[in-house]
Write a protein that holds these residues in place. Structure first.
Motif, mmCIF file in Angstrom:
data_model
loop_
_atom_site.group_PDB
_atom_site.id
_atom_site.type_symbol
_atom_site.label_atom_id
_atom_site.label_comp_id
_atom_site.label_asym_id
_atom_site.label_seq_id
_atom_site.Cartn_x
_atom_site.Cartn_y
_atom_site.Cartn_z
ATOM 1 N N ASN A 1 5.461 -8.492 5.374
ATOM 2 C CA ASN A 1 4.605 -7.457 4.787
ATOM 3 C C ASN A 1 3.115 -7.611 5.082
ATOM 4 O O ASN A 1 2.317 -6.838 4.586
ATOM 5 N N ARG A 2 2.741 -8.635 5.856
ATOM 6 C CA ARG A 2 1.324 -8.781 6.224
ATOM 7 C C ARG A 2 1.229 -9.039 7.721
ATOM 8 O O ARG A 2 2.089 -9.713 8.290
ATOM 9 N N ASP A 3 0.161 -8.563 8.333
ATOM 10 C CA ASP A 3 0.033 -8.723 9.786
ATOM 11 C C ASP A 3 -0.023 -10.199 10.177
ATOM 12 O O ASP A 3 0.626 -10.632 11.127
ATOM 13 N N GLN A 4 -0.747 -10.993 9.369
ATOM 14 C CA GLN A 4 -0.884 -12.416 9.677
ATOM 15 C C GLN A 4 0.458 -13.143 9.557
ATOM 16 O O GLN A 4 0.864 -13.882 10.463
ATOM 17 N N GLY A 5 1.142 -12.897 8.448
ATOM 18 C CA GLY A 5 2.454 -13.515 8.229
ATOM 19 C C GLY A 5 3.432 -13.126 9.315
ATOM 20 O O GLY A 5 4.195 -13.968 9.820
ATOM 21 N N PHE A 6 3.400 -11.864 9.682
ATOM 22 C CA PHE A 6 4.294 -11.413 10.752
ATOM 23 C C PHE A 6 3.971 -12.140 12.049
ATOM 24 O O PHE A 6 4.873 -12.657 12.728
ATOM 25 N N ASN A 7 2.695 -12.201 12.404
ATOM 26 C CA ASN A 7 2.327 -12.814 13.690
ATOM 27 C C ASN A 7 2.631 -14.308 13.739
ATOM 28 O O ASN A 7 3.011 -14.821 14.788
ATOM 29 N N ASP A 8 2.470 -14.992 12.596
ATOM 30 C CA ASP A 8 2.827 -16.422 12.550
ATOM 31 C C ASP A 8 4.299 -16.617 12.919
ATOM 32 O O ASP A 8 4.650 -17.509 13.690
ATOM 33 N N LYS A 9 5.143 -15.750 12.360
ATOM 34 C CA LYS A 9 6.584 -15.866 12.629
ATOM 35 C C LYS A 9 6.896 -15.401 14.057
ATOM 36 O O LYS A 9 7.684 -16.007 14.784
ATOM 37 N N TRP A 10 6.236 -14.310 14.430
ATOM 38 C CA TRP A 10 6.482 -13.721 15.747
ATOM 39 C C TRP A 10 6.187 -14.716 16.866
ATOM 40 O O TRP A 10 6.934 -14.838 17.831
ATOM 41 N N GLU A 11 5.104 -15.466 16.705
ATOM 42 C CA GLU A 11 4.718 -16.417 17.753
ATOM 43 C C GLU A 11 5.810 -17.444 18.009
ATOM 44 O O GLU A 11 5.985 -17.907 19.131
ATOM 45 N N GLN A 12 6.532 -17.799 16.960
ATOM 46 C CA GLN A 12 7.564 -18.826 17.130
ATOM 47 C C GLN A 12 8.962 -18.274 17.375
ATOM 48 O O GLN A 12 9.760 -18.914 18.036
ATOM 49 N N ILE A 13 9.213 -17.105 16.812
ATOM 50 C CA ILE A 13 10.583 -16.555 16.911
ATOM 51 C C ILE A 13 10.681 -15.503 18.022
ATOM 52 O O ILE A 13 11.680 -15.459 18.744
ATOM 53 N N GLY A 14 9.664 -14.667 18.126
ATOM 54 C CA GLY A 14 9.648 -13.641 19.163
ATOM 55 C C GLY A 14 10.674 -12.539 18.947
ATOM 56 O O GLY A 14 11.141 -12.314 17.826
ATOM 57 N N ALA A 15 11.046 -11.916 20.062
ATOM 58 C CA ALA A 15 11.837 -10.683 19.998
ATOM 59 C C ALA A 15 13.348 -10.919 19.967
ATOM 60 O O ALA A 15 14.119 -9.988 20.148
ATOM 61 N N LYS A 16 13.765 -12.151 19.701
ATOM 62 C CA LYS A 16 15.220 -12.386 19.675
ATOM 63 C C LYS A 16 15.877 -11.823 18.414
ATOM 64 O O LYS A 16 17.098 -11.766 18.325
ATOM 65 N N VAL A 17 15.052 -11.448 17.422
ATOM 66 C CA VAL A 17 15.582 -10.771 16.231
ATOM 67 C C VAL A 17 14.884 -9.413 16.103
ATOM 68 O O VAL A 17 13.932 -9.132 16.826
ATOM 69 N N THR A 18 15.360 -8.593 15.189
ATOM 70 C CA THR A 18 14.742 -7.286 14.948
ATOM 71 C C THR A 18 13.727 -7.428 13.815
ATOM 72 O O THR A 18 14.070 -7.927 12.732
ATOM 73 N N TRP A 19 12.486 -7.003 14.081
ATOM 74 C CA TRP A 19 11.405 -7.173 13.097
ATOM 75 C C TRP A 19 11.058 -5.864 12.402
ATOM 76 O O TRP A 19 10.855 -4.842 13.042
ATOM 77 N N HIS A 20 10.936 -5.960 11.079
ATOM 78 C CA HIS A 20 10.579 -4.796 10.258
ATOM 79 C C HIS A 20 9.256 -5.081 9.555
ATOM 80 O O HIS A 20 9.134 -6.111 8.876
ATOM 81 N N PHE A 21 8.295 -4.189 9.712
ATOM 82 C CA PHE A 21 7.059 -4.338 8.947
ATOM 83 C C PHE A 21 7.205 -3.514 7.682
ATOM 84 O O PHE A 21 7.341 -2.291 7.732
ATOM 85 N N ILE A 22 7.198 -4.187 6.508
ATOM 86 C CA ILE A 22 7.543 -3.498 5.265
ATOM 87 C C ILE A 22 6.372 -3.358 4.304
ATOM 88 O O ILE A 22 6.523 -2.766 3.244
ATOM 89 N N GLY A 23 5.205 -3.906 4.657
ATOM 90 C CA GLY A 23 4.089 -3.900 3.703
ATOM 91 C C GLY A 23 3.125 -2.759 3.945
ATOM 92 O O GLY A 23 3.130 -2.128 5.000
#
Ligand code: PLP
Length: 225
Positions: free
Chosen positions: A56-78
């Motif tokens: 739900n936050r851009d920072q939180g999303f990017n922290d996870k994204w940097e390590q996990i990347g596009a191998k899962v489906t990401w939803h921005f909910i905030g």
């Protein structure tokens, strides 16, 4: 508790509700909301078989994204501030919080592909809840008809935090009615086939009322770092 154990408990409840009302489990997607937890917990959830994740936050999303990347489906909910769109766009697969024209304009401007969006609707009338009011939804959809990068997959709502099941249920029913009105317009850019509703404390009611995406945090992955 491990994600695996939590998931088994939730799955059992989902299957019970589906059996009771004769819904196909396959039409319900579960998003693990990982805003409270570490990337290690996300990895654990992936191991447990979860493929949809919500932040739900851009920072939180990017922290996870940097390590996990596009191998899962990401939803921005905030709630999404217009100036933060550039930080998440083209990385997230879905945005659940489209709630105003200025945000649609920014998505249109920054996206390099069609972005799947849910319109967030304030179905409870509570001032503190984000989202547009139900009667703004169809005029809004008409306003964005030329926004080639904004694709309306569905509607999203949050019910109030209450023990009164009838209040929660009426929020979800309102969203479903609105979805039917949008679908009746038969717009190629707004098929509106999905309903994003139901969290840890109300997902069973949401399934009964037609949810296709559940957003579950605390009871699935926990709420402590
Ligand atoms: C945090 C959050 C959730 C998950 O809430 P839980 O009660 O922990 O399941 C779902 N949707 C939105 C928009 C959220 O911010």
């Amino acid at each position: 508790m491990s994600v695996e154990v939590n998931l088994a408990i939730i799955e059992e409840k989902i299957n019970e509700v589906c059996a009771k009302i004769n819904r196909d489990r396959k039409n319900i997607n579960m998003i693990a909301v990982t805003k409270y937890v570490t990337v290690e917990r996300v990895e654990e959830a992936i191991q447990a078989g979860i493929t949809h994740f919500g932040e739900n936050r851009d920072q939180g999303f990017n922290d996870k994204w940097e390590q996990i990347g596009a191998k899962v489906t990401w939803h921005f909910i905030g709630t999404l501030q217009t100036r933060k769109v550039k930080n998440i766009i083209n990385k997230v697969d879905y945005i659940h919080s489209l709630d105003r024209l200025s945000l649609a304009e920014e998505i249109q401007k920054r996206a390099t592909k069609q972005i799947k969006c849910f319109i967030q609707v304030n179905t409870s009338g509570e001032g503190s809840k984000h989202g547009m009011s139900p009667d703004e939804v169809i005029p809004f959809i008409n306003q964005i008809k030329d926004f080639s990068n904004v694709f309306i997959v569905g509607l999203m709502t949050m019910a109030p935090h209450t023990d009164d099941v009838s209040i929660i249920r009426s929020c979800f029913q309102k969203l479903k009615e609105l979805q039917q009105q949008v679908q009746a317009l038969s717009l190629a850019y707004a098929p509106c086939k999905d309903l994003s509703m139901g969290m840890s404390n109300d997902y069973e009611i949401a399934i009964e009322e037609g949810a296709t995406y559940l957003r579950i945090g605390s009871s699935l992955v926990g709420n402590e770092q």
